[in-house]
Write a protein that holds these residues in place. Structure first.
Motif, PDB file in Angstrom:
ATOM      1  N   SER A 214       8.646  14.998 -14.449  1.00  0.00           N
ATOM      2  CA  SER A 214       7.410  14.271 -13.802  1.00  0.00           C
ATOM      3  C   SER A 214       6.249  15.389 -13.616  1.00  0.00           C
ATOM      4  N   ILE A 215       5.120  14.921 -13.176  1.00  0.00           N
ATOM      5  CA  ILE A 215       3.781  15.636 -13.116  1.00  0.00           C
ATOM      6  C   ILE A 215       3.761  15.873 -11.509  1.00  0.00           C
ATOM      7  N   ARG A 216       3.359  17.270 -11.209  1.00  0.00           N
ATOM      8  CA  ARG A 216       3.013  17.351  -9.834  1.00  0.00           C
ATOM      9  C   ARG A 216       1.495  17.788  -9.774  1.00  0.00           C
ATOM     10  N   THR A 217       0.868  17.210  -9.013  1.00  0.00           N
ATOM     11  CA  THR A 217      -0.761  17.491  -8.963  1.00  0.00           C
ATOM     12  C   THR A 217      -0.955  18.574  -7.933  1.00  0.00           C
ATOM     13  N   GLN A 218      -2.434  18.831  -7.770  1.00  0.00           N
ATOM     14  CA  GLN A 218      -2.805  19.867  -6.992  1.00  0.00           C
ATOM     15  C   GLN A 218      -2.780  19.564  -5.578  1.00  0.00           C
ATOM     16  N   LEU A 219      -2.781  18.143  -5.139  1.00  0.00           N
ATOM     17  CA  LEU A 219      -3.026  17.391  -3.951  1.00  0.00           C
ATOM     18  C   LEU A 219      -1.750  17.649  -2.956  1.00  0.00           C
ATOM     19  N   LEU A 220      -2.223  18.287  -1.808  1.00  0.00           N
ATOM     20  CA  LEU A 220      -1.035  18.363  -0.888  1.00  0.00           C
ATOM     21  C   LEU A 220      -0.912  17.062   0.080  1.00  0.00           C
ATOM     22  N   ASP A 221       0.453  16.744   0.415  1.00  0.00           N
ATOM     23  CA  ASP A 221       0.642  15.647   1.060  1.00  0.00           C
ATOM     24  C   ASP A 221       0.447  15.992   2.634  1.00  0.00           C
ATOM     25  N   GLU A 222       0.923  15.210   3.519  1.00  0.00           N
ATOM     26  CA  GLU A 222       0.820  15.681   5.188  1.00  0.00           C
ATOM     27  C   GLU A 222       1.806  16.494   5.481  1.00  0.00           C
ATOM     28  N   HIS A 223       2.793  16.856   4.574  1.00  0.00           N
ATOM     29  CA  HIS A 223       3.687  18.043   5.282  1.00  0.00           C
ATOM     30  C   HIS A 223       3.449  19.325   4.341  1.00  0.00           C
ATOM     31  N   GLY A 224       2.213  19.321   3.804  1.00  0.00           N
ATOM     32  CA  GLY A 224       1.846  20.631   2.968  1.00  0.00           C
ATOM     33  C   GLY A 224       2.474  20.824   1.719  1.00  0.00           C
ATOM     34  N   HIS A 225       3.199  19.835   0.974  1.00  0.00           N
ATOM     35  CA  HIS A 225       3.768  20.095  -0.330  1.00  0.00           C
ATOM     36  C   HIS A 225       2.886  19.414  -1.239  1.00  0.00           C
ATOM     37  N   LYS A 226       3.165  19.712  -2.597  1.00  0.00           N
ATOM     38  CA  LYS A 226       2.400  19.077  -3.714  1.00  0.00           C
ATOM     39  C   LYS A 226       2.743  17.667  -3.732  1.00  0.00           C
ATOM     40  N   THR A 227       1.768  16.693  -4.240  1.00  0.00           N
ATOM     41  CA  THR A 227       2.258  15.441  -4.484  1.00  0.00           C
ATOM     42  C   THR A 227       3.034  15.367  -5.782  1.00  0.00           C
ATOM     43  N   ILE A 228       3.893  14.663  -6.003  1.00  0.00           N
ATOM     44  CA  ILE A 228       4.777  14.389  -7.337  1.00  0.00           C
ATOM     45  C   ILE A 228       4.523  12.870  -7.737  1.00  0.00           C
ATOM     46  N   LEU A 229       3.993  12.728  -8.982  1.00  0.00           N
ATOM     47  CA  LEU A 229       3.739  11.264  -9.354  1.00  0.00           C
ATOM     48  C   LEU A 229       5.148  10.838  -9.808  1.00  0.00           C
ATOM     49  N   SER A 230       4.883   9.602 -10.080  1.00  0.00           N
ATOM     50  CA  SER A 230       6.291   8.623 -10.481  1.00  0.00           C
ATOM     51  C   SER A 230       6.138   8.920 -12.146  1.00  0.00           C
TER      52      SER A 230
ATOM     53  N   LYS B   8       0.823   8.569 -17.605  1.00  0.00           N
ATOM     54  CA  LYS B   8      -0.559   7.797 -17.944  1.00  0.00           C
ATOM     55  C   LYS B   8      -1.708   9.098 -17.714  1.00  0.00           C
ATOM     56  N   GLN B   9      -1.199   9.802 -16.596  1.00  0.00           N
ATOM     57  CA  GLN B   9      -2.237  10.888 -16.159  1.00  0.00           C
ATOM     58  C   GLN B   9      -2.138  11.828 -17.326  1.00  0.00           C
ATOM     59  N   LEU B  10      -0.969  12.234 -18.075  1.00  0.00           N
ATOM     60  CA  LEU B  10      -0.964  13.367 -18.892  1.00  0.00           C
ATOM     61  C   LEU B  10      -1.739  12.818 -20.049  1.00  0.00           C
ATOM     62  N   LYS B  11      -1.537  11.631 -20.607  1.00  0.00           N
ATOM     63  CA  LYS B  11      -2.012  10.948 -21.951  1.00  0.00           C
ATOM     64  C   LYS B  11      -3.505  10.467 -21.640  1.00  0.00           C
ATOM     65  N   THR B  12      -4.126  10.364 -20.741  1.00  0.00           N
ATOM     66  CA  THR B  12      -5.533   9.890 -20.508  1.00  0.00           C
ATOM     67  C   THR B  12      -6.255  11.311 -20.207  1.00  0.00           C
ATOM     68  N   ASN B  13      -5.788  11.841 -19.197  1.00  0.00           N
ATOM     69  CA  ASN B  13      -6.669  13.011 -18.845  1.00  0.00           C
ATOM     70  C   ASN B  13      -6.394  14.380 -19.016  1.00  0.00           C
ATOM     71  N   GLY B  14      -5.265  14.546 -19.824  1.00  0.00           N
ATOM     72  CA  GLY B  14      -4.741  16.001 -20.098  1.00  0.00           C
ATOM     73  C   GLY B  14      -5.459  16.545 -21.328  1.00  0.00           C
TER      74      GLY B  14
ATOM     75  N   VAL C 144       7.672  19.026 -13.495  1.00  0.00           N
ATOM     76  CA  VAL C 144       8.679  19.319 -12.435  1.00  0.00           C
ATOM     77  C   VAL C 144       9.872  18.615 -13.016  1.00  0.00           C
ATOM     78  N   ASP C 145      11.086  19.170 -12.584  1.00  0.00           N
ATOM     79  CA  ASP C 145      12.472  18.107 -12.863  1.00  0.00           C
ATOM     80  C   ASP C 145      12.696  17.303 -11.553  1.00  0.00           C
ATOM     81  N   ALA C 146      13.676  16.511 -11.923  1.00  0.00           N
ATOM     82  CA  ALA C 146      14.186  15.618 -10.880  1.00  0.00           C
ATOM     83  C   ALA C 146      14.366  16.070  -9.558  1.00  0.00           C
ATOM     84  N   ASP C 147      14.662  17.334  -9.357  1.00  0.00           N
ATOM     85  CA  ASP C 147      14.931  17.953  -7.945  1.00  0.00           C
ATOM     86  C   ASP C 147      13.511  18.546  -7.509  1.00  0.00           C
TER      87      ASP C 147
END
Lengths: 326, 126
Positions: free
Chosen positions: A212-228, A234-240, A156-159
């Motif tokens: 930045s990266i958006r994961t599958q996890l939903l937050d309490e408002h029902g939106h997908k979590t966006i990582l810093s 880190k997520q992309l390099k270690t797990n992608g 996802v982009d900054a928005d």
């Protein structure tokens, strides 16, 4: 003259087939039997979908983000609009069917013909729309990365809007070609190779600091979590591990692969019902034109096929709710 | 097919003159319900996102409207309204009982597995 019902006047012969407690012909009763059993099959599928969804309740894909496409409107997002159109087409064809049944009660051959024709057209539009929806879903629109654990990472982009892989990844020259059974191990084959390699995606991601990266996890408002940004790298390099473009029975760029599996299975099974309904309608249509039911003295066959056609509509009402709304 | 058709819907609130008129009336009703569903599905009002018996109120509304639509399709398009009471009960209550049973069991089990995943030391984020 009804060919399927034996009319005997012996009211006392309850066990001899003379009595009609349900006041319906044999054919209609059998159609109801079939409908009840088929309804149980479909509810088995939908309940299995609910099972998987409750199992992955905090990471299920959001249908509004998956089915946003409308034919001829490229790149625009209109969630729900096209499915609403499909629902309306199917309900409308149900209406023309029930009008055909009613015209049959009045032994009006030309009206039955006309309304059956409209019903067939409606069914064909619906099946065509479903094929288009499948094609769009299989093709996908943004692309994503799958991790070792099978989770999906989207960009996802900054928005917070999703970004296509093609917008930030540069494809290099690839030495690797698709393995075919005729050039190597004859018992090994593979599908189409992705456009990019994981290293190219990492390089492209590093070159675009606004992503930045958006994961599958939903937050309490029902939106997908966006990582810093740091966590994303880190997520992309270690797990992608794998590039995912579109959806099939194994992977799905929108989230858990179960979502795609159930989508293909349930809408496919329903689409197959619509298709067979259209075929049966066409057979009945020609019988009406040839005057078969006129000679038989009853248009009950149209009524029986009508029952099946309405049932297909009924199932769609539930598929619509549980796949696109809830 | 000489048996009489019942020509009123919504418990007799709306009465129709003939079968054709009733069919168009039911179409209008189903279209209105679908339109409500679509509008709610697009805008998803924040106020309806509170939870009620394990699900969002919005989802309960969707399910309720779906059952209403199913009722009118079965009763008016499939002529269930004109069948004998015994045929109607045979078809409807059998299906309703079995489907409710199935849904209860599977959703209960799905919720249990979810709780094992989230609190039972199963690693999924890798």
């Amino acid at each position: 003259m009804d060919t399927t019902v034996v009319n005997t006047d012996a009211k006392e012969k309850v066990w001899g087939g003379g009595n009609q407690p349900l006041n319906a012909s044999y054919g209609k009763l059998m159609m109801w039997f079939f409908i009840v059993s088929d309804a149980l099959t479909f509810s088995g599928f939908l309940a299995a979908y609910g099972f998987s969804r409750f199992k992955f309740i905090e990471s299920w894909p959001i249908a509004d983000e998956v089915f946003t496409h409308v034919p001829f409107l490229h790149g625009q997002e209109h969630p729900m609009i096209y499915v609403a159109f499909m629902t309306f087409v199917l309900i409308m064809s149900s209406v023309t069917m029930v009008l055909a049944v009613d015209a049959g009660h009045h032994m009006n051959k030309s009206k039955v013909t006309f309304y059956l024709f409209l019903t067939i057209i409606g069914g064909a539009i619906f099946v065509g729309s479903q094929a288009w929806e499948w094609a769009t879903f299989i093709k996908g629109d943004h692309g994503a990365v799958q991790t070792r654990g099978g989770n999906i990472l989207q960009f996802v982009d900054a928005d917070g809007h999703r970004v296509k892989l093609a917008d930030f990844v540069m494809a290099g020259t690839h030495d690797r070609t698709v393995h075919e059974s005729k050039i190597g191990l004859w018992y090994v084959s593979e599908g189409t190779l992705p456009t990019y390699t994981i290293d190219e995606v990492v390089a492209g991601f590093e070159a675009h600091p606004e992503l930045s990266i958006r994961t599958q996890l939903l937050d309490e408002h029902g939106h997908k979590t966006i990582l810093s940004r740091d966590e994303s790298l880190k997520q992309l390099k270690t797990n992608g591990r794998k590039i995912v473009e579109g959806a099939n029975l194994k992977v799905n760029e929108y989230g858990t692969s179960l979502f795609a599996d159930f989508f293909f299975f349930i809408t496919g099974f329903h689409g197959f019902h619509v298709f067979s309904g259209v075929v049966i309608n066409i057979i009945i249509f020609f019988n009406v034109i040839l005057g078969t039911y006129e000679r038989r003295g009853s248009y009950e066959m149209v009524e029986k096929v009508g029952l099946y056609w309405h049932f297909v509509d009924l199932v769609w009402v539930f598929v619509f709710t549980f796949f696109y709304l809830v | 097919m000489a048996h009489a058709h019942k020509l009123s819907i919504l418990r007799g609130t709306i009465k129709f003159k003939n079968v054709t008129q009733k069919i168009w009336g039911v179409l209008i009703l189903l279209t209105i319900i679908t339109a409500i569903e679509v509008v709610l599905g697009i805008y998803k009002p924040e106020s309806l996102k509170a939870h009620f018996i394990g699900m969002k109120i919005l989802n309960w509304i969707f399910i309720f409207l779906t059952v209403v639509k199913a009722y009118y399709i079965t009763w008016d398009f499939m002529h269930m309204r004109d069948e004998t009471a015994s045929l109607r009960r045979m078809v409807v209550w059998t299906a309703v009982f079995l489907i409710c049973y199935l849904i209860f069991i599977l959703l209960q089990e799905g919720g249990y597995i979810e709780s094992v995943y989230t609190s039972g030391f199963v690693k999924r984020d890798f």
